[in-house]
Write a protein that holds these residues in place. Structure first.
Motif, PDB file in Angstrom:
ATOM      1  N   GLY A  41      41.301  30.289  91.490  1.00 54.01           N
ATOM      2  CA  GLY A  41      42.868  29.506  91.645  1.00 54.01           C
ATOM      3  C   GLY A  41      43.688  30.257  90.474  1.00 54.01           C
ATOM      4  N   ARG A  42      44.821  29.646  90.420  1.00 51.09           N
ATOM      5  CA  ARG A  42      45.570  30.071  89.549  1.00 51.09           C
ATOM      6  C   ARG A  42      46.468  28.854  88.898  1.00 51.09           C
ATOM      7  NH1 ARG A  42      50.991  29.676  89.299  1.00 51.09           N
ATOM      8  NH2 ARG A  42      52.419  30.952  87.616  1.00 51.09           N
ATOM      9  N   GLU A  43      46.278  28.534  87.574  1.00 51.43           N
ATOM     10  CA  GLU A  43      46.960  27.234  86.845  1.00 51.43           C
ATOM     11  C   GLU A  43      48.245  27.792  85.996  1.00 51.43           C
ATOM     12  OE1 GLU A  43      45.102  24.441  87.649  1.00 51.43           O
ATOM     13  OE2 GLU A  43      44.087  25.743  88.529  1.00 51.43           O
ATOM     14  N   ASP A  44      49.182  26.872  86.254  1.00 50.04           N
ATOM     15  CA  ASP A  44      50.390  27.098  85.489  1.00 50.04           C
ATOM     16  C   ASP A  44      50.133  26.612  84.068  1.00 50.04           C
ATOM     17  OD1 ASP A  44      52.886  26.978  84.194  1.00 50.04           O
ATOM     18  OD2 ASP A  44      53.806  25.670  85.824  1.00 50.04           O
ATOM     19  N   ILE A  45      50.305  27.317  82.996  1.00 49.58           N
ATOM     20  CA  ILE A  45      50.275  27.042  81.542  1.00 49.58           C
ATOM     21  C   ILE A  45      51.312  27.215  80.858  1.00 49.58           C
ATOM     22  CG2 ILE A  45      47.546  27.610  81.701  1.00 49.58           C
ATOM     23  CD1 ILE A  45      48.462  30.162  80.125  1.00 49.58           C
ATOM     24  N   GLY A  46      52.478  26.834  81.534  1.00 47.50           N
ATOM     25  CA  GLY A  46      54.039  26.627  80.994  1.00 47.50           C
ATOM     26  C   GLY A  46      54.426  28.252  80.362  1.00 47.50           C
ATOM     27  N   GLN A  47      54.312  29.014  81.079  1.00 45.27           N
ATOM     28  CA  GLN A  47      54.961  30.544  80.623  1.00 45.27           C
ATOM     29  C   GLN A  47      56.153  30.672  81.319  1.00 45.27           C
ATOM     30  OE1 GLN A  47      50.814  32.635  81.250  1.00 45.27           O
ATOM     31  NE2 GLN A  47      51.957  33.632  79.712  1.00 45.27           N
ATOM     32  N   PRO A  48      57.223  31.373  80.593  1.00 45.18           N
ATOM     33  CA  PRO A  48      58.551  31.607  81.200  1.00 45.18           C
ATOM     34  C   PRO A  48      58.427  32.788  82.210  1.00 45.18           C
ATOM     35  CG  PRO A  48      58.351  32.668  79.061  1.00 45.18           C
ATOM     36  CD  PRO A  48      57.177  31.642  79.225  1.00 45.18           C
ATOM     37  N   GLU A  49      57.485  33.727  81.959  1.00 41.98           N
ATOM     38  CA  GLU A  49      57.079  34.618  83.229  1.00 41.98           C
ATOM     39  C   GLU A  49      56.451  33.952  84.367  1.00 41.98           C
ATOM     40  OE1 GLU A  49      56.105  36.007  78.990  1.00 41.98           O
ATOM     41  OE2 GLU A  49      55.574  34.427  80.293  1.00 41.98           O
ATOM     42  N   PRO A  66      55.602  30.259  71.675  1.00 41.58           N
ATOM     43  CA  PRO A  66      55.055  29.306  72.781  1.00 41.58           C
ATOM     44  C   PRO A  66      53.689  29.655  73.066  1.00 41.58           C
ATOM     45  CG  PRO A  66      55.972  31.487  73.533  1.00 41.58           C
ATOM     46  CD  PRO A  66      56.293  31.626  72.327  1.00 41.58           C
ATOM     47  N   ARG A  67      52.940  30.289  72.475  1.00 40.75           N
ATOM     48  CA  ARG A  67      51.480  30.727  72.698  1.00 40.75           C
ATOM     49  C   ARG A  67      50.487  29.462  72.088  1.00 40.75           C
ATOM     50  NH1 ARG A  67      54.408  34.756  71.266  1.00 40.75           N
ATOM     51  NH2 ARG A  67      53.899  34.654  69.232  1.00 40.75           N
ATOM     52  N   PRO A  68      50.924  28.497  70.948  1.00 42.57           N
ATOM     53  CA  PRO A  68      50.006  27.518  70.862  1.00 42.57           C
ATOM     54  C   PRO A  68      49.848  26.307  71.979  1.00 42.57           C
ATOM     55  CG  PRO A  68      51.090  28.007  68.952  1.00 42.57           C
ATOM     56  CD  PRO A  68      51.791  28.897  69.943  1.00 42.57           C
ATOM     57  N   ALA A  69      51.242  26.468  72.685  1.00 40.15           N
ATOM     58  CA  ALA A  69      51.299  25.422  73.848  1.00 40.15           C
ATOM     59  C   ALA A  69      50.508  25.989  74.875  1.00 40.15           C
ATOM     60  CB  ALA A  69      52.784  25.198  74.190  1.00 40.15           C
ATOM     61  N   GLN A  70      50.845  27.472  75.169  1.00 42.21           N
ATOM     62  CA  GLN A  70      49.968  27.950  76.091  1.00 42.21           C
ATOM     63  C   GLN A  70      48.387  28.135  76.065  1.00 42.21           C
ATOM     64  OE1 GLN A  70      51.779  31.913  76.411  1.00 42.21           O
ATOM     65  NE2 GLN A  70      53.831  31.204  76.956  1.00 42.21           N
ATOM     66  N   ALA A  71      48.111  27.865  74.493  1.00 39.56           N
ATOM     67  CA  ALA A  71      46.479  27.814  74.614  1.00 39.56           C
ATOM     68  C   ALA A  71      46.131  26.418  74.636  1.00 39.56           C
ATOM     69  CB  ALA A  71      46.252  28.288  73.102  1.00 39.56           C
ATOM     70  N   ARG A  72      47.036  25.382  74.463  1.00 39.75           N
ATOM     71  CA  ARG A  72      46.641  23.930  74.689  1.00 39.75           C
ATOM     72  C   ARG A  72      46.382  23.869  76.094  1.00 39.75           C
ATOM     73  NH1 ARG A  72      49.850  23.282  70.102  1.00 39.75           N
ATOM     74  NH2 ARG A  72      51.779  22.861  71.467  1.00 39.75           N
ATOM     75  N   PHE A 112      46.847  36.345  66.882  1.00 40.30           N
ATOM     76  CA  PHE A 112      45.486  36.362  66.521  1.00 40.30           C
ATOM     77  C   PHE A 112      45.254  35.178  65.413  1.00 40.30           C
ATOM     78  CE2 PHE A 112      48.678  37.925  63.128  1.00 40.30           C
ATOM     79  CZ  PHE A 112      48.155  37.274  62.016  1.00 40.30           C
ATOM     80  N   PHE A 113      46.031  34.102  65.647  1.00 41.78           N
ATOM     81  CA  PHE A 113      46.003  32.842  64.782  1.00 41.78           C
ATOM     82  C   PHE A 113      45.976  31.455  65.328  1.00 41.78           C
ATOM     83  CE2 PHE A 113      46.950  29.618  61.445  1.00 41.78           C
ATOM     84  CZ  PHE A 113      46.054  29.718  60.603  1.00 41.78           C
ATOM     85  N   HIS A 114      47.232  31.069  65.523  1.00 39.51           N
ATOM     86  CA  HIS A 114      47.226  29.752  66.199  1.00 39.51           C
ATOM     87  C   HIS A 114      46.501  29.364  67.388  1.00 39.51           C
ATOM     88  CE1 HIS A 114      49.483  27.775  62.997  1.00 39.51           C
ATOM     89  NE2 HIS A 114      50.348  28.623  62.875  1.00 39.51           N
ATOM     90  N   PRO A 115      47.092  30.480  68.509  1.00 40.98           N
ATOM     91  CA  PRO A 115      46.253  30.164  69.647  1.00 40.98           C
ATOM     92  C   PRO A 115      44.747  30.205  69.667  1.00 40.98           C
ATOM     93  CG  PRO A 115      47.842  31.859  70.001  1.00 40.98           C
ATOM     94  CD  PRO A 115      47.863  31.512  68.591  1.00 40.98           C
ATOM     95  N   LEU A 116      44.226  30.949  68.706  1.00 44.31           N
ATOM     96  CA  LEU A 116      42.736  30.845  68.749  1.00 44.31           C
ATOM     97  C   LEU A 116      42.206  29.685  67.985  1.00 44.31           C
ATOM     98  CD1 LEU A 116      40.833  33.247  69.216  1.00 44.31           C
ATOM     99  CD2 LEU A 116      43.166  34.028  69.028  1.00 44.31           C
TER     100      LEU A 116
END
Length: 251
Positions: A89-97, A139-145, A170-174
């Motif tokens: 499947g594919r899940e929407d993780i809130g990306q503008p692309e 937007p990457r921390p929200a995408q990681a969540r 290399f920091f907040h998403p990790l």
């Protein structure tokens, strides 16, 4: 190693779409044929490059779906002698692309059908995206969540999970992903993360760790490497392939 702890190799690679293509076709083919990853997860895919990968990995299958992102963003390949697909499947993780997201497949071991593995990949938004330049907010921390929440829905806690991709950070998403129970392959092995971009001599820029491979559940890394590889002065992509050997463990 007992039959209960098989080893397999996972590779993640941002393919750089069709930049410097078809010049990169030969290095990509040589890399794939030489390393033969059992599972390959890719980002920045294109139909032309997907066709080339199909030819290089004759013993592999991949997700085949009409949604355009499976041919223009990401897909996942697996060795058909080791794994067979159960679901994807594919899940929407809130990306503008529009066609990005969390792409995933559940694989069943051919030698032990009761044992499954979820493999997922994503390409988080680039720091140079106009919205981030305008607001200064990543937007990457929200995408990681959103990634962590999606994986929690897809895979029960006792199922093995590998999540990999170009996180452009290399920091907040990790931090977010680790707090959700995932561990990256470098930290799990007590190793310093190695830069994954640029891949010299094909691309230039400031070295950074953009690509990561994380896991949770009954699975453990045995080795991990950002691979320097080139043929006739060209690498397969501007990113280095990230390769990790895993072993499955008894839940």
């Amino acid at each position: 190693m007992s039959a209960a702890q098989p080893r397999f190799v996972v590779c993640s690679l941002n393919l750089w779409r069709t930049r410097r293509w078809p010049d990169r076709a030969r290095p990509l083919d040589a890399f794939l044929r030489g390393h033969r990853p059992d599972i390959l997860a890719v980002q920045e895919l294109s139909p032309e490059v997907r066709t080339a990968i199909d030819a290089s990995l004759e013993g592999h299958d991949r997700v085949a779906d009409a949604f355009p992102g499976w041919s223009s963003e990401s897909t996942i390949y697996w060795h058909r002698g080791l794994f067979e697909p159960v679901a994807y499947g594919r899940e929407d993780i809130g990306q503008p692309e529009a066609e990005r997201g969390l792409y995933w497949v559940r694989l069943r071991r051919c030698d032990e059908p009761a044992t499954t593995l979820v493999v997922a990949t994503a390409h988080y938004t680039w720091p140079g995206h106009p919205s981030e330049l305008r607001t200064g907010i990543s937007p990457r921390p929200a995408q990681a969540r959103a990634t962590a929440a999606a994986l929690a829905r897809i895979a029960p806690a006792r199922e093995a999970v590998v999540f990999t991709g170009d996180l452009n950070d290399f920091f907040h998403p990790l931090r977010v992903l680790r707090e959700a129970g995932l561990d990256d392959s470098f930290s799990a092995l007590g190793r310093t993360p190695r830069p994954t971009i640029p891949s010299v001599p094909t691309a230039g820029g400031i070295p950074s760790v953009a690509d990561w491979m994380l896991h949770r559940g009954p699975i453990a890394p045995m080795s991990t490497e950002a691979v320097d590889f080139f043929v006739d002065g060209l690498s397969p992509s501007d990113h280095k392939p990230l390769i990790t050997t895993y072993r499955m463990e008894t839940p």
